[in-house]
Design an enzyme around this catalytic site. Structure first.
Site, PDB file in Angstrom:
ATOM      1  N   ASP A  16      49.528  90.039  71.550  1.00  0.00           N
ATOM      2  CA  ASP A  16      50.085  89.094  72.617  1.00  0.00           C
ATOM      3  C   ASP A  16      50.903  90.280  73.467  1.00  0.00           C
ATOM      4  OD1 ASP A  16      51.495  86.978  73.905  1.00  0.00           O
ATOM      5  OD2 ASP A  16      53.240  87.622  73.075  1.00  0.00           O
ATOM      6  N   LEU A  17      51.096  89.940  74.712  1.00  0.00           N
ATOM      7  CA  LEU A  17      51.797  91.121  75.590  1.00  0.00           C
ATOM      8  C   LEU A  17      53.216  91.054  75.491  1.00  0.00           C
ATOM      9  CD1 LEU A  17      50.863  93.425  77.489  1.00  0.00           C
ATOM     10  CD2 LEU A  17      51.103  91.567  79.399  1.00  0.00           C
ATOM     11  N   ASP A  18      53.855  89.871  76.413  1.00  0.00           N
ATOM     12  CA  ASP A  18      55.351  89.610  76.477  1.00  0.00           C
ATOM     13  C   ASP A  18      55.630  89.672  75.284  1.00  0.00           C
ATOM     14  OD1 ASP A  18      55.216  89.842  79.543  1.00  0.00           O
ATOM     15  OD2 ASP A  18      54.309  87.851  79.554  1.00  0.00           O
ATOM     16  N   THR A  24      59.131  92.147  78.476  1.00  0.00           N
ATOM     17  CA  THR A  24      59.186  91.740  79.688  1.00  0.00           C
ATOM     18  C   THR A  24      59.762  90.083  79.563  1.00  0.00           C
ATOM     19  OG1 THR A  24      56.758  91.367  79.436  1.00  0.00           O
ATOM     20  CG2 THR A  24      57.280  92.744  81.010  1.00  0.00           C
ATOM     21  N   LYS A  53      58.294  80.765  75.760  1.00  0.00           N
ATOM     22  CA  LYS A  53      57.491  81.974  75.379  1.00  0.00           C
ATOM     23  C   LYS A  53      56.122  81.581  75.067  1.00  0.00           C
ATOM     24  CE  LYS A  53      61.309  84.523  73.906  1.00  0.00           C
ATOM     25  NZ  LYS A  53      62.033  85.283  72.585  1.00  0.00           N
ATOM     26  N   SER A 122      47.013  87.291  76.078  1.00  0.00           N
ATOM     27  CA  SER A 122      48.341  86.736  76.733  1.00  0.00           C
ATOM     28  C   SER A 122      48.078  85.715  77.622  1.00  0.00           C
ATOM     29  CB  SER A 122      48.630  87.844  77.469  1.00  0.00           C
ATOM     30  OG  SER A 122      49.698  87.528  78.329  1.00  0.00           O
ATOM     31  N   ALA A 123      49.284  84.829  77.482  1.00  0.00           N
ATOM     32  CA  ALA A 123      49.068  83.601  78.429  1.00  0.00           C
ATOM     33  C   ALA A 123      49.476  83.999  80.054  1.00  0.00           C
ATOM     34  CB  ALA A 123      50.250  82.700  78.096  1.00  0.00           C
ATOM     35  N   LYS A 153      47.991  78.179  74.724  1.00  0.00           N
ATOM     36  CA  LYS A 153      48.667  78.375  73.288  1.00  0.00           C
ATOM     37  C   LYS A 153      49.541  76.961  73.120  1.00  0.00           C
ATOM     38  CE  LYS A 153      49.020  83.286  73.701  1.00  0.00           C
ATOM     39  NZ  LYS A 153      49.946  84.523  73.906  1.00  0.00           N
ATOM     40  N   GLU A 177      52.305  88.099  67.432  1.00  0.00           N
ATOM     41  CA  GLU A 177      52.689  87.118  68.266  1.00  0.00           C
ATOM     42  C   GLU A 177      54.309  87.126  68.135  1.00  0.00           C
ATOM     43  OE1 GLU A 177      52.942  84.981  70.577  1.00  0.00           O
ATOM     44  OE2 GLU A 177      50.743  84.896  71.263  1.00  0.00           O
ATOM     45  N   ASP A 178      54.844  86.872  69.286  1.00  0.00           N
ATOM     46  CA  ASP A 178      56.439  86.622  69.286  1.00  0.00           C
ATOM     47  C   ASP A 178      56.915  85.073  69.517  1.00  0.00           C
ATOM     48  OD1 ASP A 178      55.656  86.429  71.965  1.00  0.00           O
ATOM     49  OD2 ASP A 178      57.857  86.930  72.649  1.00  0.00           O
TER      50      ASP A 178
END
Ligand code: B16
Ligand code: MG
Length: 227
Positions: A16-18, A24, A53, A122-123, A153, A177-178
């Site tokens: 995942d990104l953020d 971010t 998130k 990522s979303a 997601k 994932e966070d």
């Protein structure tokens, strides 16, 4: 260091990104806080923010309107979505490699050196911009973001598309994932999931960061659990 044949069941990592690779999340929070306050003086809390998130921009606004017990017509919603994104883009305009989560860059490099394929799931519709400003775009063999998916997601679409591009089966891939919705997405798609900075029992295990852990250790922990 290459992986032993015993370790070869896991062939790829999807990040995942953020909140996983780059910090971010607090910029999204800051931008949404302003919007929530503008709607009807609603003070968006950190707990509220956890619900956002991994959630798309449009869906995030709906959640905020629910929390603030407000309803708006489509025209006003569209204006707020533009305002939120402009504000977010402003906040991330100086984003650079040092904004990556601690240990993330070394972990990505170590994964690549170990022959593990790397994908992004990522979303965010700003994912490519963030990868470019942090200088890590070239490390990803597959990038799936908010511009490539129909279902957000916890639907596994984003990760299944990534698996397709990487050419591996979900059970050959670990997703990092966070967000709870992201872990649910990974699990329902048949992936292994590792939580980053989240307390949940739905993942295989959780880490506070990528510091002091190697890709090989991740794979061993996953394999030991599946034995
Ligand atoms: P954008 P991730 C998600 O990214 C964020 O967690 C979430 O807070 C944000 O609303 C969503 O991207 C959409 O982002 O407004 O940039 O399209 O965690 O899935 O990498
Ligand atoms: Mg995230």
């Amino acid at each position: 260091m290459t992986l032993s044949p015993h370790n070869m069941d896991i062939k790829a990592f999807i990040f995942d990104l953020d909140g996983v690779i780059v910090e971010t999340s607090h910029f999204h929070y800051e931008a949404w806080k302003k919007i929530a306050y503008k709607v009807n003086g609603y003070e968006l809390t950190r707990e509220d923010n956890d619900l956002l998130k991994g959630v798309s921009r449009i869906k995030s606004l709906d959640i905020i309107l629910d929390l603030a017990k407000a309803s708006l017509d489509q025209k006003d919603k569209d204006a707020l979505l533009i305002e939120k994104n402009d504000d977010y883009l402003n906040l991330i305009q100086d984003l650079k490699q040092s904004d990556l989560l601690s240990g993330a860059l070394d972990f990505l490099n170590a994964s690549r050196d170990a022959g593990i394929k790397i994908g992004l799931g990522s979303a965010s519709k700003n994912a490519r911009l963030v990868l470019e400003s942090t200088g890590i775009m070239g490390m990803f063999e597959a990038i799936v973001d908010g511009t490539n998916v129909v279902k957000g997601k916890p639907d596994p679409e984003v990760f299944l598309k990534g698996a397709g591009l990487l050419g591996f089966k979900p059970n050959e891939i670990v997703v990092f994932e966070d967000a709870l919705k992201g872990i649910q997405a990974a699990n329902s798609g048949g992936f292994h999931s590792v939580g980053i900075n989240i307390e949940t029992e739905l993942s295989a295990f959780n880490l506070n960061s990528f510091e002091n852990i190697t890709p090989q250790e991740i794979i061993e922990r996953i394999q030991n659990q599946n034995r």
